[in-house]
Design a protein around this motif. Structure first.
Motif, mmCIF file in Angstrom:
data_model
loop_
_atom_site.group_PDB
_atom_site.id
_atom_site.type_symbol
_atom_site.label_atom_id
_atom_site.label_comp_id
_atom_site.label_asym_id
_atom_site.label_seq_id
_atom_site.Cartn_x
_atom_site.Cartn_y
_atom_site.Cartn_z
ATOM 1 N N VAL A 50 25.934 47.880 3.239
ATOM 2 C CA VAL A 50 25.136 46.801 2.645
ATOM 3 C C VAL A 50 24.863 45.764 3.726
ATOM 4 O O VAL A 50 25.799 45.187 4.290
ATOM 5 N N TYR A 51 23.602 45.543 4.004
ATOM 6 C CA TYR A 51 23.207 44.637 5.085
ATOM 7 C C TYR A 51 22.852 43.263 4.536
ATOM 8 O O TYR A 51 22.064 43.145 3.599
ATOM 9 N N VAL A 141 24.587 55.359 11.685
ATOM 10 C CA VAL A 141 25.850 55.996 11.311
ATOM 11 C C VAL A 141 25.768 56.624 9.924
ATOM 12 O O VAL A 141 26.404 57.654 9.656
ATOM 13 N N ASP A 142 24.969 56.042 9.019
ATOM 14 C CA ASP A 142 24.844 56.636 7.686
ATOM 15 C C ASP A 142 24.227 58.027 7.755
ATOM 16 O O ASP A 142 24.616 58.935 7.007
ATOM 17 N N GLU A 159 18.286 55.304 0.425
ATOM 18 C CA GLU A 159 18.032 54.029 1.079
ATOM 19 C C GLU A 159 17.329 53.089 0.097
ATOM 20 O O GLU A 159 16.215 53.372 -0.330
ATOM 21 N N VAL A 160 17.979 51.998 -0.263
ATOM 22 C CA VAL A 160 17.408 51.065 -1.229
ATOM 23 C C VAL A 160 17.391 49.656 -0.639
ATOM 24 O O VAL A 160 18.170 49.332 0.260
ATOM 25 N N ALA A 161 16.495 48.835 -1.149
ATOM 26 C CA ALA A 161 16.349 47.468 -0.652
ATOM 27 C C ALA A 161 15.943 46.548 -1.793
ATOM 28 O O ALA A 161 15.556 47.007 -2.875
ATOM 29 N N GLN A 178 8.683 48.252 11.115
ATOM 30 C CA GLN A 178 9.659 49.297 10.820
ATOM 31 C C GLN A 178 11.064 48.908 11.264
ATOM 32 O O GLN A 178 12.048 49.403 10.722
ATOM 33 N N TYR A 179 11.166 48.020 12.243
ATOM 34 C CA TYR A 179 12.483 47.538 12.656
ATOM 35 C C TYR A 179 13.094 46.610 11.610
ATOM 36 O O TYR A 179 14.311 46.568 11.434
ATOM 37 N N LEU A 180 12.240 45.863 10.922
ATOM 38 C CA LEU A 180 12.719 44.848 9.987
ATOM 39 C C LEU A 180 12.988 45.384 8.592
ATOM 40 O O LEU A 180 13.841 44.865 7.877
ATOM 41 N N TYR A 181 12.257 46.412 8.180
ATOM 42 C CA TYR A 181 12.298 46.811 6.780
ATOM 43 C C TYR A 181 13.033 48.113 6.519
ATOM 44 O O TYR A 181 12.818 48.754 5.493
ATOM 45 N N THR A 182 13.900 48.499 7.436
ATOM 46 C CA THR A 182 14.822 49.597 7.155
ATOM 47 C C THR A 182 16.069 49.405 8.001
ATOM 48 O O THR A 182 16.014 48.795 9.076
ATOM 49 N N ILE A 183 17.195 49.888 7.510
ATOM 50 C CA ILE A 183 18.426 49.878 8.300
ATOM 51 C C ILE A 183 18.880 51.304 8.581
ATOM 52 O O ILE A 183 19.952 51.517 9.146
ATOM 53 N N SER A 184 18.059 52.284 8.194
ATOM 54 C CA SER A 184 18.460 53.684 8.311
ATOM 55 C C SER A 184 17.462 54.459 9.165
ATOM 56 O O SER A 184 16.261 54.441 8.900
#
Length: 252
Positions: A50-51, A141-142, A159-161, A178-184
């Motif tokens: 969770v980010y 890592v996920d 992947e949820v936001a 794309q860097y800002l709106y995903t962590i995966s």
């Protein structure tokens, strides 16, 4: 005593009054007299990340107090204000402090802390500064975990936001959205889109319909529709630019 081979599906949910409640792994979900019933039930292994984009209140110099870090070390620690709701599971809780992500620093790239922080969090890699489709970070890592354990669940990863994911163009000082709106990231050049619609998330997990039979029929119908439109998808891609083609490859 009557014993049957009937059992509840492991993805059984309670539904009513507009709410949906997932159930934990129950004995009733293991068929009676089966090998699984005679053996100890091993819950499916899961990992979640969770980010918190702007972090927590931890800077004493700026705020006058630290609302995140526990007081004390080892087993005899006192939970902070933010972590207090986890009191009931404190014996299973480990809080790591003093960590740092040097790769999220500018390293000569100038402004763009938000984009770098998001892209670096689970990759440990300094992202390439670009507004185009040539994004590059690292496998998160996920996704490394999903590659090894993803076959234990219906979906290898989800992947949820909360925010609506904007995926096109420049979102911060020369950094792609794309860097800002995903962590995966599945690969160093393949960011995975996030989903913020609860209904879509539910249907991805369980399918549409109120019963297992209805959801199975819906999945079969969707598969037939996808087969039907495959030709149209190919025609569409030929009319798209490179950026849109990349998005199509991710979604379809």
């Amino acid at each position: 005593m009557f014993i049957t081979q009937k059992s509840l599906p492991r993805r059984t949910v309670l539904r009513g009054m507009g709410a949906t409640l997932a159930l934990p792994l129950l004995d009733a979900m293991v068929p009676a007299l089966s090998a699984a019933a005679r053996a100890a039930v091993r819950p499916v292994r899961r990992a979640g990340f969770v980010y918190i984009p702007n972090g927590a209140v931890i800077d004493v110099a700026a705020h006058g107090f630290d609302a995140w870090s526990p007081i004390g070390e080892g087993r005899n620690f006192e939970l902070s204000t933010i972590l207090k709701p986890l009191e009931n599971v404190r014996d299973r809780l480990v809080v790591l402090s003093g960590l740092d992500h040097p790769m999220a620093r500018s390293m000569g790239d100038g402004a763009g802390d938000h984009a770098r922080g998001t892209a670096t969090w689970l990759t440990g890699v300094h992202p390439k500064k670009t507004e185009g489709i040539d994004v590059r970070a690292g496998t998160t890592v996920d996704q490394i975990i999903a590659a090894d354990y993803g076959n234990e669940t219906r979906l290898p990863s989800l992947e949820v936001a909360l925010e609506s994911p904007e995926r096109v163009g420049n979102c911060e000082v020369g950094y792609s959205c794309q860097y800002l709106y995903t962590i995966s990231w599945r690969t160093p050049t393949t960011p995975l889109p996030m989903e913020n619609n609860p209904r879509v998330v539910f249907e991805r997990l369980f399918g549409e319909g109120g019963t297992a039979a209805e959801r199975l029929a819906e999945r079969q119908r969707d598969r037939s529709i996808l087969d039907w439109v495959t030709g149209d998808i190919a025609d569409l891609r030929r009319q798209l630019g490179a950026s849109d083609q990349q998005l199509c490859r991710v979604h379809i």
